[in-house]
Each structure stands twice: as C-alpha cells, then as structure tokens.
Design a protein around this motif. Structure first.
Motif, mmCIF file in Angstrom:
data_model
loop_
_atom_site.group_PDB
_atom_site.id
_atom_site.type_symbol
_atom_site.label_atom_id
_atom_site.label_comp_id
_atom_site.label_asym_id
_atom_site.label_seq_id
_atom_site.Cartn_x
_atom_site.Cartn_y
_atom_site.Cartn_z
ATOM 1 N N LEU A 106 6.858 -54.323 -1.016
ATOM 2 C CA LEU A 106 7.164 -53.063 -0.110
ATOM 3 C C LEU A 106 7.419 -53.381 1.097
ATOM 4 O O LEU A 106 8.198 -52.754 1.843
ATOM 5 N N VAL A 107 7.044 -54.466 1.653
ATOM 6 C CA VAL A 107 7.544 -54.967 3.145
ATOM 7 C C VAL A 107 9.135 -55.117 3.275
ATOM 8 O O VAL A 107 9.782 -54.735 4.133
ATOM 9 N N VAL A 108 9.627 -55.750 2.149
ATOM 10 C CA VAL A 108 11.204 -56.019 2.199
ATOM 11 C C VAL A 108 11.900 -54.816 1.956
ATOM 12 O O VAL A 108 12.930 -54.477 2.408
ATOM 13 N N GLY A 109 11.229 -53.886 0.988
ATOM 14 C CA GLY A 109 11.981 -52.455 0.764
ATOM 15 C C GLY A 109 11.851 -51.777 1.965
ATOM 16 O O GLY A 109 13.188 -51.148 2.242
ATOM 17 N N ILE A 110 11.059 -51.449 2.666
ATOM 18 C CA ILE A 110 10.798 -50.686 3.729
ATOM 19 C C ILE A 110 11.846 -51.277 4.798
ATOM 20 O O ILE A 110 12.576 -50.712 5.483
ATOM 21 N N VAL A 111 11.806 -52.703 5.273
ATOM 22 C CA VAL A 111 12.833 -53.047 6.354
ATOM 23 C C VAL A 111 13.960 -52.831 5.539
ATOM 24 O O VAL A 111 15.069 -52.345 6.745
ATOM 25 N N ILE A 112 14.513 -52.954 4.430
ATOM 26 C CA ILE A 112 15.812 -52.879 4.079
ATOM 27 C C ILE A 112 16.248 -51.432 4.359
ATOM 28 O O ILE A 112 17.368 -51.020 4.928
ATOM 29 N N VAL A 113 15.333 -50.523 3.880
ATOM 30 C CA VAL A 113 15.874 -49.097 4.150
ATOM 31 C C VAL A 113 15.772 -48.514 5.558
ATOM 32 O O VAL A 113 16.806 -47.973 5.863
ATOM 33 N N VAL A 114 15.022 -49.262 6.387
ATOM 34 C CA VAL A 114 15.031 -48.756 7.759
ATOM 35 C C VAL A 114 16.401 -49.539 8.404
ATOM 36 O O VAL A 114 17.028 -48.854 9.260
ATOM 37 N N ALA A 115 16.704 -50.683 8.044
ATOM 38 C CA ALA A 115 18.011 -51.163 8.569
ATOM 39 C C ALA A 115 19.185 -50.542 7.976
ATOM 40 O O ALA A 115 20.155 -50.312 8.914
ATOM 41 N N LEU A 116 19.328 -50.140 6.731
ATOM 42 C CA LEU A 116 20.223 -49.401 6.434
ATOM 43 C C LEU A 116 20.339 -47.907 7.031
ATOM 44 O O LEU A 116 21.572 -47.724 7.427
ATOM 45 N N VAL A 117 19.447 -47.304 7.237
ATOM 46 C CA VAL A 117 19.295 -45.879 7.936
ATOM 47 C C VAL A 117 19.973 -46.299 9.316
ATOM 48 O O VAL A 117 20.812 -45.508 9.732
ATOM 49 N N TYR A 118 19.400 -47.048 9.943
ATOM 50 C CA TYR A 118 19.760 -47.535 11.268
ATOM 51 C C TYR A 118 21.301 -47.959 11.296
ATOM 52 O O TYR A 118 22.081 -47.474 12.348
ATOM 53 N N MET A 119 21.847 -48.615 10.432
ATOM 54 C CA MET A 119 23.334 -49.269 10.524
ATOM 55 C C MET A 119 24.357 -48.033 10.096
ATOM 56 O O MET A 119 25.117 -47.652 10.832
ATOM 57 N N LEU A 120 23.773 -46.978 9.125
ATOM 58 C CA LEU A 120 24.550 -45.997 8.996
ATOM 59 C C LEU A 120 24.457 -44.944 10.112
ATOM 60 O O LEU A 120 25.779 -44.115 10.354
ATOM 61 N N VAL A 121 23.473 -44.717 10.736
ATOM 62 C CA VAL A 121 23.534 -43.829 11.982
ATOM 63 C C VAL A 121 24.274 -44.365 12.991
ATOM 64 O O VAL A 121 25.075 -43.493 13.456
ATOM 65 N N THR A 122 24.229 -45.626 13.013
ATOM 66 C CA THR A 122 24.981 -46.128 14.260
ATOM 67 C C THR A 122 26.616 -46.177 13.900
ATOM 68 O O THR A 122 27.295 -45.853 14.880
ATOM 69 N N THR A 123 26.845 -46.327 12.732
ATOM 70 C CA THR A 123 28.368 -46.361 12.431
ATOM 71 C C THR A 123 28.537 -44.754 12.582
ATOM 72 O O THR A 123 29.895 -44.653 13.062
ATOM 73 N N ALA A 124 27.887 -43.943 12.048
ATOM 74 C CA ALA A 124 28.493 -42.472 12.188
ATOM 75 C C ALA A 124 28.382 -42.144 13.653
ATOM 76 O O ALA A 124 29.595 -41.440 13.993
ATOM 77 N N THR A 125 27.557 -42.671 14.377
ATOM 78 C CA THR A 125 27.912 -42.168 15.926
ATOM 79 C C THR A 125 28.951 -42.791 16.565
ATOM 80 O O THR A 125 29.738 -42.209 17.452
ATOM 81 N N ASP A 126 29.297 -44.145 16.282
ATOM 82 C CA ASP A 126 30.245 -44.788 16.816
ATOM 83 C C ASP A 126 31.715 -44.058 16.277
ATOM 84 O O ASP A 126 32.723 -43.966 17.015
ATOM 85 N N LEU A 127 31.614 -43.659 15.049
ATOM 86 C CA LEU A 127 32.898 -42.926 14.486
ATOM 87 C C LEU A 127 33.115 -41.960 15.289
ATOM 88 O O LEU A 127 34.194 -41.283 15.410
ATOM 89 N N ALA A 128 32.201 -40.963 15.397
ATOM 90 C CA ALA A 128 32.205 -39.640 16.020
ATOM 91 C C ALA A 128 32.990 -39.989 17.604
ATOM 92 O O ALA A 128 33.622 -39.165 18.030
ATOM 93 N N GLU A 129 32.285 -40.833 18.251
ATOM 94 C CA GLU A 129 32.747 -41.351 19.830
ATOM 95 C C GLU A 129 34.231 -41.649 19.576
ATOM 96 O O GLU A 129 34.903 -41.143 20.310
ATOM 97 N N ARG A 130 34.565 -42.424 18.209
ATOM 98 C CA ARG A 130 36.032 -42.889 18.344
ATOM 99 C C ARG A 130 36.886 -41.612 18.142
ATOM 100 O O ARG A 130 38.063 -41.187 18.535
ATOM 101 N N ILE A 131 36.340 -40.745 17.273
ATOM 102 C CA ILE A 131 37.254 -39.504 17.141
ATOM 103 C C ILE A 131 37.153 -38.524 18.236
ATOM 104 O O ILE A 131 38.605 -37.910 18.419
ATOM 105 N N ILE A 132 36.059 -38.386 18.850
ATOM 106 C CA ILE A 132 36.064 -37.566 19.943
ATOM 107 C C ILE A 132 36.935 -38.037 21.159
ATOM 108 O O ILE A 132 37.750 -37.202 21.772
#
Length: 365
Positions: A298-324
């Motif tokens: 459970l610890v490993v699973g939660i950490v992986i999901v949180v890291a995945l959400v964080y990386m996807l959000v940062t990628t999306a915001t960086d992509l939006a910044e580059r498009i704008i």
C-alpha cells in the motif's frame, strides 16, 4: 491566443503540422520517458526504504504486533506473500507486477491496493484542487492590492506573503479549528460529507501556498508594469487599470502557470497532515496508516500514484506554458543576439511613443 490556435490547428496537413511542432513533440516524448524513469526510481527507493523500518511485515499481514500470531502462522504468511525469498527476488517480482499494472494486495486491509487507492484518490484530488483554486485567488488578490495600493499596501502585502508561506499546516489547522469551530461554531472541526467539511482543510492547505504564489505574482506584476510594452500602452493613452488588467496580469500569469505543477505536488504532500488532523478520508491519511503498519504494497502503491499524478500535472502545465508562450524553452541562436535585438527594438519603439505623446501634450493649447 494565436499561439494556441497555431499549435492546435486541426485543418493543417499532418506532415506540415508535425514538422512545425517537431521541437515541442520531441520535448514531450523526452518528458514522458522522464516520467517512466521517475516512477521506477520512486518505486525502487520506496520498496527498499520501507523495509528499513523495524518490524516483521508478516505480523502486519496477520493483524499487527498485538495479534500474537504463532510461528507457523508467520511462516505461512511469509511463504504466501513471498517474504521468505531473498530481497533481490522480491524486488524483481515487484517490478514484474508493477510492469503489468498490478500493485499487489494490502497486508492490513486484505484487498487490492488499486481498490484502496481508488476509494481515496478522488477525495485527495478534490481537496488539492479546492486548495489550489483558493490559493490562486488569495495570491492574486493580495498581489494586485500590494502592487497598486502604495507603499503601505506593498509592505503589508509582502509581510503577509512571507508569514503565510512560513506557517506550518498543523499550526494553521489548530488555529482554524479553535477559531471557526470552537469559538464561532461556523464549521465542523472534522471533515464531514458536503462542502462544509471541505472548507477548513482546503483553507489550511491553501494559505502557505498562497503566500508563496503571492510573492511570485507580485514580482511578475512589478516587472510587467515597468516593461516596455506597459510603457508603450501608457503612451497610447491607456489607463493604469487597463495596463494592469490587459497587459501586466497576463504576463505575470505565465510564471504562475509554470508553478502550478509544483504547487499541486506540494498540496498532495501537505494533505498527509491535513487529512490526519481533520479525520478526512484520503491518500495522505491512508499513507500514514500504511507506514505505521508496515503495509509495504500500500505504501509503494500510494507513492507511485502520487508521483504519477505529480509528473502528469507538471508535464501538462509545462506543455500549456510552452503553447501559450513559445519563447519558453526556445534555444537562442548561435550568436545569442536575437532576443536582445528584439528587446532593444521594443524599448526603442516604446520610448519613441512616449516622446511623441509628451510632445503632443506640450503643444496642445
């Protein structure tokens, strides 16, 4: 918005679109590869770190240290979950399951880790999103007031931003419960179903983030208000309010967009404290209980999901910044003179506009 429409033009020939957006697509592909590497690194570090905590995982499987399980029961539990294998074999088995999306079974809850995360993920994401919106609103209002309200407003706003960014979540939570629940009786001291149970946790999460974002936005607004295009807008007769809302605010929003991913990750980490204090269901509270109970999957699973959400959000915001703003991440040419030449030209035009405006004003009867 022309940059956005150009980047997302669906009527353009595919080969032309691919050729024109090749740098952006190359950056996105490298970023996604980086996401895979980060997930592997995070899962590996968490897998080995959780095993450094004293105790036997087999006891967690059988109900914890107080279960008084027999030696035969502990041995059977170790054999069932593969805990009797060498650590290297356990790690390879873990990576094999992870590669096919299998996060394993929770030791303490005796259900799949994916189902446990699914039950708590929406609650944590709702809390983080509400806190992010609230933090942006507070930071924007404070930055706008401190930049336009004179020296006293600037001093007060700067102080509030620094204090807000430095205050820990647990201290804010205690003060919020004492003020809004115990003294005023406006809001429940623990999180309950409905909007009322979301207000205090979101406010406690938002205030430190608002202090940090307020500092960034205020500096961006001050730089934008003294920039050449703001000077040119004033020379054309635009009011100070128009310069602020039409030009300065738009320019100051770009750094804030780039910080959205970091801010979201900060909120997810702060949710561990806030969800525990307010007894709110979520990933943070589940993670704390899993660490205390040595529930490795459970610890490993939660950490992986949180890291995945964080990386996807940062990628999306960086992509939006580059498009704008396509200038973000653009490499300078070999001489490195184009950006400076454009800046000098912009300043020259701005000063010419200002000079013409002053001359016109002086010769008016």
């Amino acid at each position: 918005m022309s940059y956005v429409s150009d980047a997302l033009d669906v009527h353009e020939h595919p080969q032309t679109w691919l050729a024109r957006n090749a740098p952006l697509l190359r950056w996105l592909a490298l970023r996604l590869l980086g996401v895979v590497f980060v997930l592997w690194a995070v899962s590996t570090i968490t897998f080995f770190a959780i095993r450094l905590i004293p105790g036997d995982p087999a006891e967690a499987i059988l109900g914890g240290p107080g279960s008084q399980a027999s030696a035969d029961s502990l041995a059977a539990a170790r054999a069932e979950y593969g805990l009797d294998q060498p650590i290297g074999i356990q790690y390879l088995s873990f990576l094999g399951r992870l590669a096919v999306g299998n996060l394993g079974q929770s030791y303490a809850l005796h259900q799949s880790v994916a189902s446990v995360i699914g039950e708590n993920l929406i609650s944590t994401l709702t809390l983080a999103l509400a806190a992010l919106i609230l933090a942006v609103v507070i930071a924007l209002g404070l930055a706008a007031w401190s930049t336009r309200g004179g020296r006293a407003a600037a001093a007060i706003g700067s102080t509030l931003e620094v204090v807000g960014a430095a205050v820990p979540h647990f201290w804010l939570a205690i003060l919020a419960i004492l003020l809004f629940s115990t003294t005023l009786g406006w809001l429940p001291p623990v999180s309950v179903a409905g909007p009322a149970g979301l207000v205090l946790p979101a406010l406690v999460l938002a205030i430190p983030l608002a202090g940090f974002l307020g500092q960034v936005m205020r500096e961006g607004l001050l730089d934008a208000l003294s920039s050449p295009y703001a000077l040119s807008a004033r020379a054309r007769g635009e009011s100070e309010s128009g310069v602020f809302w039409r030009h300065a605010l738009k320019a100051a929003a770009i750094p804030a967009i780039g910080l959205t991913g970091w801010a979201f990750g900060s909120l997810i980490s702060g949710a561990v404290v806030v969800e525990t204090i307010f007894a709110r269901p979520g990933l943070g509270r589940s993670l704390l209980a899993a660490v205390q109970g040595r529930d490795v999957p459970l610890v490993v699973g939660i950490v992986i999901v949180v890291a995945l959400v964080y990386m996807l959000v940062t990628t999306a915001t960086d992509l939006a910044e580059r498009i704008i703003d396509p200038r973000v991440g653009r490499r300078p040419d070999a001489r490195g003179s184009a950006p400076r030449r454009n800046t000098r030209r912009a300043r020259t035009h701005a000063h010419k506009d200002a000079s013409r405006s002053r001359t016109h004003t002086e010769i008016e009867p």
